[in-house]
Write an enzyme that holds these catalytic residues in place. Sequence first.
Site, mmCIF file in Angstrom:
data_model
loop_
_atom_site.group_PDB
_atom_site.id
_atom_site.type_symbol
_atom_site.label_atom_id
_atom_site.label_comp_id
_atom_site.label_asym_id
_atom_site.label_seq_id
_atom_site.Cartn_x
_atom_site.Cartn_y
_atom_site.Cartn_z
ATOM 1 N N ASP A 101 0.856 -1.175 0.000
ATOM 2 C CA ASP A 101 0.000 0.000 0.000
ATOM 3 C C ASP A 101 0.896 1.230 0.000
ATOM 4 O O ASP A 101 1.833 1.317 0.803
ATOM 5 C CB ASP A 101 -0.866 -0.009 1.277
ATOM 6 N N ASP A 202 -3.076 4.577 -2.467
ATOM 7 C CA ASP A 202 -4.175 5.117 -1.681
ATOM 8 C C ASP A 202 -4.573 6.525 -2.144
ATOM 9 O O ASP A 202 -3.702 7.384 -2.308
ATOM 10 C CB ASP A 202 -3.717 5.171 -0.214
ATOM 11 N N GLU A 257 -6.119 4.015 -6.378
ATOM 12 C CA GLU A 257 -7.413 4.037 -5.706
ATOM 13 C C GLU A 257 -7.782 5.486 -5.515
ATOM 14 O O GLU A 257 -6.903 6.336 -5.345
ATOM 15 C CB GLU A 257 -7.324 3.355 -4.343
ATOM 16 N N HIS A 330 -11.327 -3.501 2.665
ATOM 17 C CA HIS A 330 -11.318 -3.129 4.089
ATOM 18 C C HIS A 330 -12.121 -1.865 4.402
ATOM 19 O O HIS A 330 -12.218 -1.475 5.557
ATOM 20 C CB HIS A 330 -9.868 -2.953 4.541
ATOM 21 N N ASP A 331 -12.660 -1.199 3.385
ATOM 22 C CA ASP A 331 -13.422 0.036 3.601
ATOM 23 C C ASP A 331 -14.929 -0.133 3.422
ATOM 24 O O ASP A 331 -15.684 0.806 3.691
ATOM 25 C CB ASP A 331 -12.994 1.114 2.594
HETATM 26 O O1 ISL Z 1 -14.356 4.327 3.195
HETATM 27 C C1 ISL Z 1 -14.474 5.440 2.785
HETATM 28 C C2 ISL Z 1 -15.060 6.490 3.587
HETATM 29 O O2 ISL Z 1 -16.395 6.169 3.775
HETATM 30 C C3 ISL Z 1 -13.928 5.826 1.498
HETATM 31 O O3 ISL Z 1 -14.429 7.017 1.041
HETATM 32 C C4 ISL Z 1 -12.429 5.910 1.690
HETATM 33 O O4 ISL Z 1 -12.138 6.985 2.500
HETATM 34 C C5 ISL Z 1 -11.748 6.117 0.392
HETATM 35 O O5 ISL Z 1 -12.032 5.020 -0.391
HETATM 36 C C6 ISL Z 1 -10.255 6.220 0.620
HETATM 37 O O6 ISL Z 1 -9.790 5.119 1.340
HETATM 38 C C7 ISL Z 1 -8.423 4.981 1.568
HETATM 39 O O7 ISL Z 1 -7.855 6.113 2.195
HETATM 40 C C8 ISL Z 1 -8.275 6.395 3.528
HETATM 41 C C9 ISL Z 1 -8.278 5.178 4.440
HETATM 42 O O8 ISL Z 1 -8.984 5.465 5.615
HETATM 43 C C10 ISL Z 1 -8.891 3.974 3.771
HETATM 44 O O9 ISL Z 1 -8.808 2.844 4.595
HETATM 45 C C11 ISL Z 1 -8.176 3.785 2.469
HETATM 46 O O10 ISL Z 1 -8.557 2.620 1.786
HETATM 47 C C12 ISL Z 1 -7.314 7.432 4.055
HETATM 48 O O11 ISL Z 1 -6.007 6.987 3.897
#
Ligand code: ISL
Length: 549
Positions: A101, A202, A257, A330-331
């Site tokens: 990541d 990310d 992403e 994971h989100d």
């Molecule tokens: O899960 C979300 C909020 O509801 C998404 O909008 C998420 O914030 C977005 O996909 C970005 O995610 C990534 O960056 C974030 C982190 O918290 C997430 O786990 C990661 O996958 C900040 O680094």
Amino acid sequence: MQNQENQWWKKSIMYQIYPRSFQDSNGDGIGDLRGIINRIDYIASLGVDLIWLGPVYESPNDDNGYDISDYYKIHPEFGTMVDFDELLEKLHARGIKLIMDLVVNHSSDEHAWFEESRKSKDNPYRDYYYWRDGKNGGPPNNWTSFFEGSAWKYDEQTDQYYLHLFTTKQPDLNWENPVVREEIYKMMRFWLDKGVDGFRMDVISLISKRLEFEDSPVETLMHQVYNYFSNGPRIHEFLKEMNREVLSKYDIVTVGEGPGITKNVALDYIGKDRNELDMIFQLDLMFLDNGPSGKFDRRPVSMLEFKKLMTDWNNAIGDRGWNNIFLDNHDFPRMVSRFGNDGKYRIESAKLLLTYLLTMRGTPCIYQGSEIGMTNVKFTSEDDYRDVETINYFEQVRAEGKDLNHALDMVHTQGRDNVRTPIQWDNSQQGGFSEGQPWIKINPNYTGINVEAADKDKTSILHFFRKMTAFRKSNVVLQDGDYVDLYPDHEALYIFSREAGNEKVYVLLNFSDDDQVIPAELKLGDVLMSNYEDNDVLKLLPWECRVCS
Ligand code: ISL
Ligand code: CA
């Protein structure tokens, strides 16, 4: 890497490991690298060949490792660099690649750069972040952060605000500063020189800011994400530079992403001739059920919308780029709870969704635990939740005097902790995840749903998954054949074909609890795969899936 003949990653099957919840090896309740090493036979048995490892860097864990305080160090709770090297070597020995990541839109506020940066206005690191004066006694503009209130935090020391699109402990890095970019590239080379096979990047769509920092006329987060945060003016210049300086020099894969990358702009990131990224995780499907105020403002989604979105994305990318296909990570909630039926038809619908992932056009990514049909969790107490987003949501609901029971309901379907409970390995205490107290409670359904039980049962989701990965690997048409949605207007059936040369397969998926009549004009050959033993020529049973010649 672009413009390369042998694009191995188009044939790969990805598997996402969220290290904290995979396997604890030392009883501290936190999954770790040694735990992954100990489970390597299991990973290899799945037939996956590309691991995306969630962040394992040093971090104060405000956002579970997405707030990095040292990009060159392994967080001691996950193990050591020696463990990491061993994991990489052992995966490679089995022909499995690993991507890391890369979290470089922001760092932790405990990163040495930020600690310096906040000291004084003339500190050499000041420009590593976005510092601005306030406006009319408040923050520089009205932007909302993803996780808590204003996107600006006031810092007394220098009487200025810094930008944080996520939590206050995740200050945004200033990509305008060439020194910051060079630091990031240097760090990327460090990991690539170790032999990692690429990066999942990310929120890469957010790294170029609109420096006017204009107020948004609409205060909702989603409006701001699409119109103010994402796809900033220099995004492609930065990615091209990164590609030229780093990515192009290695045989690797990159998956970007980020919210705001719609199908209309996706090719700007991943088009074959762009020299930027290889794939993106398209988040549109994940946001489809979000109302104007975001994920906790859920709206119902129909099968028609689901299919249209997936088909539109496929068509938008065509063969000018390459898609990635996923249904959870994971989100976002567990796929079987969100898109299937995690009650009566959990087994059937989990198999159907895995079939979908492995028969679509694009590189599939399966999130840990979904191969055994793990489900969302319904904690009854707020105290059992760990995710900063969920905790802040409860706080906000409480502050606004709104209904906390409704909030708990929303979290049960939308919250990120649904997918962060420990992997259910067996039915011993804590599901074989840890000998201690896990950092987050295990889903109580582990006694029935676990890897050991699934391994013993030849009809399990797990065995089906293994058969499906082998099936995809041995059918080239599933890897790069054309995709056509044959019945876009059907409310319950998703039927599509995959075709390459003179090979053609049909995929039939019944996304409902009812029998569905198979359209009579379809001329189907042999059943190559199905989640039911007997297949009726006239109809599909609830959540039945079939792949036919
Ligand atoms: O899960 C979300 C909020 O509801 C998404 O909008 C998420 O914030 C977005 O996909 C970005 O995610 C990534 O960056 C974030 C982190 O918290 C997430 O786990 C990661 O996958 C900040 O680094
Ligand atoms: Ca541990």
